[in-house]
Design a protein around this motif. Structure first.
Motif, short mmCIF file in Angstrom:
data_model
loop_
_atom_site.label_atom_id
_atom_site.label_comp_id
_atom_site.label_asym_id
_atom_site.label_seq_id
_atom_site.Cartn_x
_atom_site.Cartn_y
_atom_site.Cartn_z
N ARG A 65 7.36 -21.53 6.33
CA ARG A 65 6.83 -20.46 7.19
C ARG A 65 7.94 -19.84 8.03
O ARG A 65 8.01 -18.61 8.19
N HIS A 100 7.52 -16.26 6.42
CA HIS A 100 6.38 -15.52 6.98
C HIS A 100 6.88 -14.31 7.74
O HIS A 100 7.85 -14.39 8.50
N ASP A 105 5.96 -12.74 10.29
CA ASP A 105 5.95 -12.78 11.76
C ASP A 105 6.63 -14.01 12.34
O ASP A 105 6.53 -14.25 13.54
N PHE A 148 6.71 -12.39 4.11
CA PHE A 148 5.52 -12.19 3.30
C PHE A 148 4.28 -12.60 4.09
O PHE A 148 4.36 -13.15 5.19
N SER A 149 3.13 -12.36 3.47
CA SER A 149 1.87 -12.77 4.07
C SER A 149 1.70 -14.29 3.96
O SER A 149 2.42 -14.96 3.22
N LEU A 150 0.71 -14.81 4.66
CA LEU A 150 0.50 -16.25 4.69
C LEU A 150 0.17 -16.85 3.32
O LEU A 150 0.70 -17.92 2.98
#
Length: 392
Positions: free
Chosen positions: A28, A32, A34, A353-355
């Motif tokens: 993550r 991720h 964010d 990227f997205s979760l």
């Protein structure tokens, strides 16, 4: 006379399980979108899925440190106190060196070492050194000091703030959530792991090793682990409800029931709080008891990671950053490799990227690490006479 020691499968299973979960948070951090701009446990901005993605990995560090102490006790049954003291001190120093020299490079890919990260190996290393110094004392002394550190360190939350040199020492050892030490004009060391609360966890892990003597049956051990696990969870709930001691961030009612539950579970890792430790270790002990008599395909799979934790820890981080670098070149051709707002080369702030994609990459990293871990474990088993393998 030295006592023959054996490996306990449940310890390897639990350690392997948390190593697998641990990789999720590290993936993550690098993938991720964010990860470098948001806080997954900030209730004002997070989602339940993102919160629990971070929250589940909270269990990894305390359980790993606890099991390190537990394993130290088991290993000490086959060594004199002098031998064990020397081993723990040398291994602790080795982990500190690896953290500074090897892991800081793997995390950043920056050969200039502008930022040196002092993370979990730093905390484990110093905790091992402290245990190595204390191991010459009686078991009761080690248990007593562990209990004082474990239950008492949050008293500093209620004391006036220390300033100057004393303030820096207290922050580095007990209260710091992000201690920054400038090194010249262009370098700095950053530590999120205040040492002594983690040392308390390791000392209690060592004390729990008393259950792994040959005189203690598996059933007795399982019952004690279950009772202690539920006791820690009960203490967590009581302290959390009272909302006075054991965590610097009390919970508060939120906009709905789901987010109020998140607030209740949102205990402090940096620095590790009593409530954090009670929650994570309480569940950890219950899982350890559960695996006391379990063996199946899943347990055999995760055991491979649990038997070579140092190897897995170092090389899964390296693999994560290499994959991140490759995707960076593929998806952002021509972009500068360094972002002044990111501590990691090949990982700009606006990259990610997205979760769901993060979860897919996590699964790929864990699967990719299986065969190297398996082969390395086989090598260790075939070369037990090589002393240096005990440090790896």
């Amino acid at each position: 006379m030295p006592v023959t020691t054996k490996r306990f499968a449940a310890i390897d299973i639990l350690r392997g399980l948390i190593m697998v979960i641990m990789a999720l948070d590290h993936v993550r951090d690098y993938f991720h979108i964010d990860a470098l701009t948001g806080n997954p446990v900030d209730l004002a901005t997070t989602t339940p899925a993102l919160f629990f993605t971070r929250w589940i990995t909270h269990f990894c560090a305390p359980i790993f440190v606890f099991l390190s102490g537990l394993s130290a006790f088991i290993s000490s049954r086959n060594k004199t106190k002098t031998q064990m003291s020397a081993f723990l001190i040398k291994r602790g120093l080795w982990l500190i060196i690896v953290e500074i020299v090897v892991m800081s490079f793997i995390l950043t890919f920056n050969l200039s070492y502008n930022i040196i990260f002092l993370l979990v190996l730093w905390a484990i290393g110093w905790s091992m050194i402290v245990l190595g110094l204390l191991i010459r004392l009686s078991y009761k002394w080690i248990l007593g000091i562990g209990l004082v550190l474990f239950f008492g360190h949050n008293i500093f939350d209620h004391l006036p703030a220390f300033t100057g040199t004393a303030g820096f020492i207290v922050e580095a050892l007990v209260t710091g959530s992000r201690t920054i030490l400038p090194i010249g004009s262009s370098h700095l060391a950053v530590s999120s792991y205040a040492v002594l609360p983690w040392t308390g966890i390791m000392l209690l892990g060592y004390a729990m090793g008393y259950l792994y003597r040959t005189e203690v049956t598996a059933l007795q051990r399982e019952r004690f682990l279950i009772a202690t696990g539920f006791g820690l969870l009960l203490l967590f709930v009581l302290l959390r409800v009272i909302n006075v001691y054991g965590d610097p961030s009390p919970w508060e009612p939120q906009k709905n029931g789901v987010y109020t539950l998140l607030s209740f579970l949102n205990v402090t890792k940096y620095p590790v709080s009593l409530q954090f430790s009670c929650l994570t270790l309480g569940i950890g002990l219950l899982v350890l008891a559960f695996f006391e008599t379990k063996e199946n395909r899943f347990t055999r799979y995760v055991t491979v990671y649990g038997r070579v934790p140092f190897f897995y820890y170092v090389f899964h981080f390296l693999l994560i950053h290499i994959v991140c670098m490759l995707l960076f070149f593929i998806l952002t051709p021509g972009a500068p490799v360094a972002d002044p707002n990111s501590p990691f080369l090949f990982r700009p702030v606006n990259f990610g990227f997205s979760l769901p994609v993060v979860y897919l990459i996590w699964i790929g990293i864990v699967v990719a690490m299986y065969y190297p871990c398996y082969r390395y474990d086989r090598y260790k088993q075939a070369n037990k006479q090589k002393w240096w393998l005990s440090y790896l």
